[in-house]
Design a protein around this motif. Structure first.
Motif, short mmCIF file in Angstrom:
data_model
loop_
_atom_site.label_atom_id
_atom_site.label_comp_id
_atom_site.label_asym_id
_atom_site.label_seq_id
_atom_site.Cartn_x
_atom_site.Cartn_y
_atom_site.Cartn_z
N LEU A 1 0.83 -1.21 0.00
CA LEU A 1 0.00 0.00 0.00
C LEU A 1 0.86 1.26 0.00
N GLY A 2 2.00 1.21 0.70
CA GLY A 2 2.92 2.34 0.70
C GLY A 2 3.47 2.63 -0.68
N ASN B 1 0.87 3.47 4.34
CA ASN B 1 1.62 2.34 4.87
C ASN B 1 1.52 2.29 6.39
N LYS B 2 1.74 3.41 7.04
CA LYS B 2 1.74 3.46 8.50
C LYS B 2 0.34 3.23 9.08
N ILE B 3 -0.68 3.76 8.42
CA ILE B 3 -2.05 3.55 8.89
C ILE B 3 -2.40 2.06 8.83
N ALA B 4 -2.08 1.43 7.69
CA ALA B 4 -2.35 0.00 7.55
C ALA B 4 -1.54 -0.81 8.56
N SER B 5 -0.31 -0.38 8.81
CA SER B 5 0.56 -1.09 9.75
C SER B 5 0.07 -0.98 11.18
N PHE B 6 -0.78 0.01 11.46
CA PHE B 6 -1.35 0.17 12.80
C PHE B 6 -2.73 -0.49 12.92
N VAL B 7 -3.58 -0.30 11.91
CA VAL B 7 -4.97 -0.76 11.99
C VAL B 7 -5.07 -2.28 11.85
N ILE B 8 -4.38 -2.85 10.87
CA ILE B 8 -4.51 -4.29 10.61
C ILE B 8 -4.08 -5.12 11.82
N PRO B 9 -2.94 -4.81 12.48
CA PRO B 9 -2.58 -5.62 13.65
C PRO B 9 -3.62 -5.61 14.76
N ILE B 10 -4.36 -4.50 14.91
CA ILE B 10 -5.42 -4.46 15.92
C ILE B 10 -6.46 -5.53 15.63
N ALA B 11 -6.89 -5.58 14.36
CA ALA B 11 -7.88 -6.59 13.97
C ALA B 11 -7.30 -7.99 14.06
N TRP B 12 -6.06 -8.14 13.62
CA TRP B 12 -5.44 -9.46 13.58
C TRP B 12 -5.14 -10.02 14.98
N THR B 13 -5.00 -9.16 15.97
CA THR B 13 -4.80 -9.63 17.34
C THR B 13 -6.02 -10.41 17.81
N GLY B 14 -7.20 -9.97 17.42
CA GLY B 14 -8.42 -10.70 17.74
C GLY B 14 -8.44 -12.07 17.10
N ILE B 15 -7.89 -12.17 15.88
CA ILE B 15 -7.84 -13.46 15.20
C ILE B 15 -6.87 -14.40 15.91
N VAL B 16 -5.70 -13.87 16.33
CA VAL B 16 -4.75 -14.69 17.08
C VAL B 16 -5.39 -15.18 18.39
N ALA B 17 -6.12 -14.28 19.04
CA ALA B 17 -6.80 -14.65 20.29
C ALA B 17 -7.81 -15.77 20.07
N SER C 1 2.88 -8.53 13.76
CA SER C 1 4.07 -7.97 14.42
C SER C 1 5.00 -7.27 13.45
N SER C 2 5.15 -7.82 12.25
CA SER C 2 6.00 -7.18 11.25
C SER C 2 5.43 -5.84 10.81
N MET C 3 4.10 -5.74 10.80
CA MET C 3 3.46 -4.47 10.43
C MET C 3 3.75 -3.38 11.47
N LEU C 4 3.63 -3.74 12.73
CA LEU C 4 3.92 -2.76 13.79
C LEU C 4 5.38 -2.32 13.74
N THR C 5 6.26 -3.24 13.39
CA THR C 5 7.68 -2.91 13.28
C THR C 5 7.90 -1.81 12.25
N GLN C 6 7.14 -1.86 11.16
CA GLN C 6 7.30 -0.87 10.08
C GLN C 6 7.02 0.55 10.56
N ILE C 7 6.12 0.69 11.53
CA ILE C 7 5.79 2.03 12.02
C ILE C 7 7.02 2.68 12.63
N PHE C 8 7.84 1.88 13.29
CA PHE C 8 8.99 2.41 14.04
C PHE C 8 10.29 2.41 13.24
N ILE C 9 10.43 1.46 12.32
CA ILE C 9 11.71 1.33 11.63
C ILE C 9 11.61 1.62 10.14
N GLY C 10 10.37 1.66 9.62
CA GLY C 10 10.18 2.03 8.22
C GLY C 10 10.36 0.88 7.25
#
Length: 448
Positions: free
Chosen positions: A103-104, A112-128, A317-326
């Motif tokens: 997307l970036g 890119n950063k919005i997707a890297s933040f929003v998708i992990p929130i939803a995906w955490t529920g799937i992992v749970a 987890s890789s998506m959240l990493t992108q927010i901080f390291i690019g």
């Protein structure tokens, strides 16, 4: 005996993680398993990822209540992979590791950063939900209590994924897929030979109509041609030809599986009668199958859960990493991703301890994701471009409306979810319409 087999099973998984940890030479190994997966390994990984607790336990439960309509789970997955096959050539030109990077490339770093933040929130529920599924299976097959099963399953997911990344995941996915197929096949054959199917509602009925099918196609089927977990598999393929063969083979396997899973649910409905059970498939395993076959089925389900949970956890987890390291190609990204794997894993365990319903939580996550990201990603793959402002508005408007629809529920909720896709498309179409008008205006002025 079952307790011993279970501990040997998870110990074997942990050893694979340790062995993979020693072989990781860089970010390509950790995120896409070196990008050299064969057809069989890729097919096994795709199907093992698709066949999580939502697909197996969820579709069997759904068939118990709605008859042959439960087949739509696997049929929708096959349809989604069919669309992916035709856009694969465009997708494989991308050299990144996950969907937000894609997307970036299309719309800019902010998207890119919005997707890297929003998708992990939803995906955490799937992992749970996968942890919940694993805990339910563990509590049935061993003497371990459900709550302890959540902790054990969650910690295994975290350790295994944290150590070996994609290398450990793709190595074991094919073996886990074999467990899944053999377990389901033997369970299906046993119930088919010993019990009659009887009457069941058709694919479309008063309980599951065309409107419900449209919602399932939009929120479930679309995640197979625009989905972070599926893309993480495709990026592991050694070349385009390998990826195409794996998709075709996956479709060929999913279609008969749709019949097998639905028939299990219909058999369960006839045998359960008026009784109330937590899971139709667990009922079949406990009440109908011989003990040796029941043990095989429990390991089948446990493999299904693990093979989906580890992929989803690494993707988020890789998506959240992108927010901080690019850039995930930075060597520091592996260490940061491991920290996020631990963080999201612990959060998922907490959610699993509080949640009650597996399937509803998964569909909630899929609805948010699909309403926000399906249209922008699909159009981007096809070559369409829009300014970041319109894309960001489309993401939040579509995702928000889909969330409202899922919370609202019922027929009205389905209309909200359908309209979320329409709204998303309309917002992204505005710049195209204005551009066409400007081009026509310029063209008309130049003729005078």
């Amino acid at each position: 005996m079952s307790d011993l087999l279970f501990y040997l099973y998870i110990f074997g998984i942990f050893l694979v993680g340790v062995a993979s940890y020693k072989k990781i030479g860089g970010t390509k190994d950790f995120y896409i398993a070196g990008g050299n997966a064969s057809v069989l390994r890729l097919t096994g990984s795709l199907l093992a990822t698709i066949l999580g607790s939502s697909a197996i336990i969820g579709s069997v439960n759904f068939s118990t209540r709605n008859g042959w309509a439960g087949s739509w789970f696997m049929i929708c997955a096959a349809l989604g992979l069919g669309v992916l096959y035709f856009i694969l050539e465009k997708l494989r030109t991308f050299k990144g590791y996950n969907l937000p990077e894609l997307l970036g490339d299309f719309y800019g770093i902010e998207v890119n950063k919005i997707a890297s933040f929003v998708i992990p929130i939803a995906w955490t529920g799937i992992v749970a939900s996968q942890i919940m599924g694993a805990a339910m299976i563990v509590s049935k097959m061993t003497s371990i209590a459900y709550t302890s099963g959540i902790w054990i399953s969650g910690l295994v997911f975290i350790a295994y994924t944290c150590l070996g990344g994609q290398l450990s995941i793709i190595k074991t996915d094919f073996i886990q897929f074999l467990f899944i197929i053999f377990g389901l096949f033997f369970c299906f054959m046993y119930t088919s030979f010993n019990y009659d199917l009887g009457d069941a509602l058709p694919l479309i009925s008063y309980k599951f109509g065309y409107k419900e099918l449209v919602v399932m196609l939009l929120t479930y089927s679309t995640t197979f041609f625009v989905g972070p977990d599926i893309y993480s598999r495709i990026f592991c393929a050694k070349d385009l030809k390998t990826a195409k063969k794996a998709i075709i083979l996956s479709i060929v396997i999913l279609l008969p599986l749709s019949y097998i899973l639905s028939s299990l649910g219909i058999h369960a409905a006839a045998l359960i009668g008026d009784r109330v059970v937590d899971s139709s498939l667990i009922f079949l395993i406990e009440e109908i199958l011989p003990k040796s076959m029941a043990v095989l089925m429990y390991f089948c389900l446990l493999s299904a859960v693990i093979s989906s949970a580890d992929t989803t956890l690494l993707t988020a987890s890789s998506m959240l990493t992108q927010i901080f390291i690019g850039n995930l190609k930075n060597k520091k990204s592996i260490g940061i991703t491991r920290i996020f794997i631990i963080f999201l894993g612990v959060v998922s365990i907490y959610i699993a301890l509080k949640m009650k319903f597996i399937l509803s939580s998964i569909f909630l996550a899929f609805s948010i994701y699909s309403g926000a990201f399906i249209i922008p990603t699909f159009l981007g793959i096809l070559g369409y471009r829009a300014s970041k402002g319109y894309v960001i508005l489309a993401i939040f408007a579509g995702g928000g409306l889909a969330l409202i629809g899922k919370i609202y529920g019922g027929q009205s909720g389905n209309i909200y979810i359908i309209f979320a896709f329409v709204l998303n498309t309309l917002i992204l179409g505005i710049p195209y319409i204005f551009k066409k008008k400007r081009d026509n205006l310029v063209k008309n002025q130049s003729t005078y």
